[in-house]
Design a protein around this motif. Sequence first.
Motif, PDB file in Angstrom:
ATOM      1  N   ILE A 133     -31.417 -20.191   2.116  1.00 23.17           N
ATOM      2  CA  ILE A 133     -30.106 -19.689   1.673  1.00 23.17           C
ATOM      3  C   ILE A 133     -29.715 -20.359   0.361  1.00 23.17           C
ATOM      4  CG2 ILE A 133     -27.644 -19.506   2.225  1.00 23.17           C
ATOM      5  CD1 ILE A 133     -28.484 -19.671   5.218  1.00 23.17           C
ATOM      6  N   ALA A 134     -29.909 -21.672   0.300  1.00 23.11           N
ATOM      7  CA  ALA A 134     -29.544 -22.414  -0.911  1.00 23.11           C
ATOM      8  C   ALA A 134     -30.331 -21.926  -2.126  1.00 23.11           C
ATOM      9  CB  ALA A 134     -29.770 -23.913  -0.697  1.00 23.11           C
ATOM     10  N   ARG A 135     -31.620 -21.644  -1.936  1.00 17.59           N
ATOM     11  CA  ARG A 135     -32.414 -21.143  -3.067  1.00 17.59           C
ATOM     12  C   ARG A 135     -31.945 -19.759  -3.505  1.00 17.59           C
ATOM     13  NH1 ARG A 135     -36.565 -24.134  -0.326  1.00 17.59           N
ATOM     14  NH2 ARG A 135     -37.074 -22.354   0.996  1.00 17.59           N
ATOM     15  N   GLY A 136     -31.556 -18.936  -2.545  1.00 14.71           N
ATOM     16  CA  GLY A 136     -31.011 -17.630  -2.902  1.00 14.71           C
ATOM     17  C   GLY A 136     -29.708 -17.748  -3.678  1.00 14.71           C
ATOM     18  N   LEU A 137     -28.858 -18.686  -3.269  1.00 15.72           N
ATOM     19  CA  LEU A 137     -27.599 -18.897  -3.982  1.00 15.72           C
ATOM     20  C   LEU A 137     -27.843 -19.448  -5.383  1.00 15.72           C
ATOM     21  CD1 LEU A 137     -25.288 -20.355  -1.171  1.00 15.72           C
ATOM     22  CD2 LEU A 137     -25.124 -18.121  -2.283  1.00 15.72           C
ATOM     23  N   ARG A 138     -28.806 -20.367  -5.520  1.00 10.52           N
ATOM     24  CA  ARG A 138     -29.094 -20.882  -6.862  1.00 10.52           C
ATOM     25  C   ARG A 138     -29.573 -19.757  -7.775  1.00 10.52           C
ATOM     26  NH1 ARG A 138     -33.246 -25.786  -7.574  1.00 10.52           N
ATOM     27  NH2 ARG A 138     -34.690 -24.239  -6.722  1.00 10.52           N
ATOM     28  N   TYR A 139     -30.349 -18.838  -7.217  1.00  5.63           N
ATOM     29  CA  TYR A 139     -30.815 -17.712  -8.018  1.00  5.63           C
ATOM     30  C   TYR A 139     -29.650 -16.852  -8.516  1.00  5.63           C
ATOM     31  CZ  TYR A 139     -32.727 -13.094  -9.057  1.00  5.63           C
ATOM     32  OH  TYR A 139     -33.008 -11.889  -9.647  1.00  5.63           O
ATOM     33  N   ILE A 140     -28.734 -16.472  -7.617  1.00  5.52           N
ATOM     34  CA  ILE A 140     -27.654 -15.585  -8.069  1.00  5.52           C
ATOM     35  C   ILE A 140     -26.635 -16.332  -8.932  1.00  5.52           C
ATOM     36  CG2 ILE A 140     -27.935 -14.061  -6.080  1.00  5.52           C
ATOM     37  CD1 ILE A 140     -25.311 -15.158  -4.946  1.00  5.52           C
TER      38      ILE A 140
ATOM     39  N   SER B 246     -29.399  -3.851  -7.324  1.00  3.74           N
ATOM     40  CA  SER B 246     -30.431  -3.197  -8.129  1.00  3.74           C
ATOM     41  C   SER B 246     -30.928  -4.099  -9.249  1.00  3.74           C
ATOM     42  CB  SER B 246     -29.894  -1.898  -8.733  1.00  3.74           C
ATOM     43  OG  SER B 246     -28.934  -2.174  -9.737  1.00  3.74           O
ATOM     44  N   LYS B 247     -30.155  -5.123  -9.576  1.00  2.00           N
ATOM     45  CA  LYS B 247     -30.501  -6.014 -10.685  1.00  2.00           C
ATOM     46  C   LYS B 247     -31.026  -7.368 -10.228  1.00  2.00           C
ATOM     47  CE  LYS B 247     -26.965  -3.867 -13.612  1.00  2.00           C
ATOM     48  NZ  LYS B 247     -25.692  -4.056 -14.322  1.00  2.00           N
ATOM     49  N   LEU B 248     -31.040  -7.594  -8.923  1.00  2.00           N
ATOM     50  CA  LEU B 248     -31.462  -8.883  -8.395  1.00  2.00           C
ATOM     51  C   LEU B 248     -32.755  -8.741  -7.609  1.00  2.00           C
ATOM     52  CD1 LEU B 248     -28.026 -10.203  -7.043  1.00  2.00           C
ATOM     53  CD2 LEU B 248     -29.147 -10.849  -9.182  1.00  2.00           C
ATOM     54  N   ARG B 249     -33.691  -9.670  -7.793  1.00  2.00           N
ATOM     55  CA  ARG B 249     -34.933  -9.690  -7.032  1.00  2.00           C
ATOM     56  C   ARG B 249     -35.271 -11.136  -6.708  1.00  2.00           C
ATOM     57  NH1 ARG B 249     -34.102  -5.141  -6.558  1.00  2.00           N
ATOM     58  NH2 ARG B 249     -35.448  -3.318  -6.830  1.00  2.00           N
ATOM     59  N   HIS B 250     -35.246 -11.471  -5.434  1.00  2.00           N
ATOM     60  CA  HIS B 250     -35.589 -12.819  -5.004  1.00  2.00           C
ATOM     61  C   HIS B 250     -35.993 -12.761  -3.546  1.00  2.00           C
ATOM     62  CE1 HIS B 250     -35.032 -17.129  -3.972  1.00  2.00           C
ATOM     63  NE2 HIS B 250     -35.250 -17.347  -5.257  1.00  2.00           N
TER      64      HIS B 250
END
Length: 360
Positions: free
Chosen positions: A148-155, A90-94
Motif C-alpha cells: 500500500i505504501a509503495r502504491g501511495l508513493r507512486y501516486i 487511465s493515467k496511472l500504472r503500478h
Amino acid sequence: MSGTSFLDVFRRKKKNSSDFIPTGFLGIFEFDIETIRAATDSFSHVIGLGGFGYVYKGRLQSGEEIAVKRLFGSSTRSKIDFRNEIEILSKLRHKSLIHLLGFCSKQDQRCLVYEFMPNSSLQSYISDPHRDSHQLSWEMCRNIVQGIARGLRYIHEESQLWVVHRDIKPSNILLDLEFKPKIAGFELARMMQQGESEGESTVIAGTIGFLDPEYMRTGRVSNKSDVYAFGVTILMIISRRRAFSSGDEESLIEHVMRCWNRGDAIYVVHEVMREQERENSISEILRYIHIALLCIDENAETRPTIDKVLHWFSCCSTPLPEPTIGNRFLVEAETNLSFSPSLSPGHSSVMSPTSSRYGD
C-alpha cells in the motif's frame, strides 16, 4: 472483449452525447451494456457494495475474469466521480494500483470494469467473523502494508500527476491471488497542479474514522491526508478493530492511545497474532504501531511523508520520533459527524463544509 479506441469513443460521444468522457485514456475501452450484462449474467453475482454502487463478478468471452462496479444514481456528483476515476486510473500504472480495463456509459448505465481480485478486499479479513483470520500472518500483513505504501508513493511522487487518493481504507485495498495489495476506489481522488502539495476542497469527502482532523477543520487536502488514513489502516490490520465506533464503544484510536500511554502497546495486537507470532515478529509489529501513530499525528506538517514511512519500514535500526498525537478533537469531530446523513461510517461520501469560505 467489445471495445474501441478512446479517440473513437470521444469523437462519437462528442457528436452524439453530452455526457463528456475525456480523451487520452490509453488501454481503456468502452464496453457496450450488452457485453457487460452477458459477462455478469445480468448482474447476478454480487461480490461487493460500497458508497458508490454494487460490484459484480463477471467473465468476458475471452475467459478473462472481471469485476464490474455499477454506479448508483444519475446525479451530477455521481457523474463527476465516474469521469474522475476513469481520467485518473487511465493515467496511472503500478503493480499496487487496481487496473481499470474499461467503462460503460450507455442507456443510463454507468459501469467501471476492473481486473478481478480473487481474494476480495482487506476489509473482509478484518471484519468478517466467518472468515478465518489466521489466513493473514504477520508476514502477509507486513507485505500488504508495504505494498500500500509503495502504491501511495507512486501516486504522490513518482507518477508526476501528484494524486491524492482521499479514501484510503481496507475496503479500498484489494488482494490478488498471492495476497498482494492493489489500491482501488479512486472516485474521490484529486490531481494536484505540478509542485502543489495541498489544495482546498469545496466538500469534505471520505469515510469517517479515516479523515484527517486538519482536513475536517480547514478543508485543505494534501498527500498527508492519505498518510493519516494509511496510519489508521495499519492499526486496523494489526488490531482487527473497526476505525469508527458508535455509542459508548471505544474508538480504534482511543484504544491504541490508551494502550500506548500505559506502556501496553502489545494489547493493540490482535490476540490471534499475539499467540501465533514469534518474539522478533512481535517486536516488528510494535514498531509498525509506532509508525502508524506518527502517521495519524493531528498536525499535518509534522506527519511523515509516505517516502519517510517506507524508509522506516526498511531500516529497522532507524530510531523513531515519539508520537505527539492527541485525540480530543478527533473524538469530538467523529461524534458530530456521526449524525450527518451524507457522511456515514464505512462508506465514502461527500458533505458540504460548515463554511462557504472553502474554494475549489
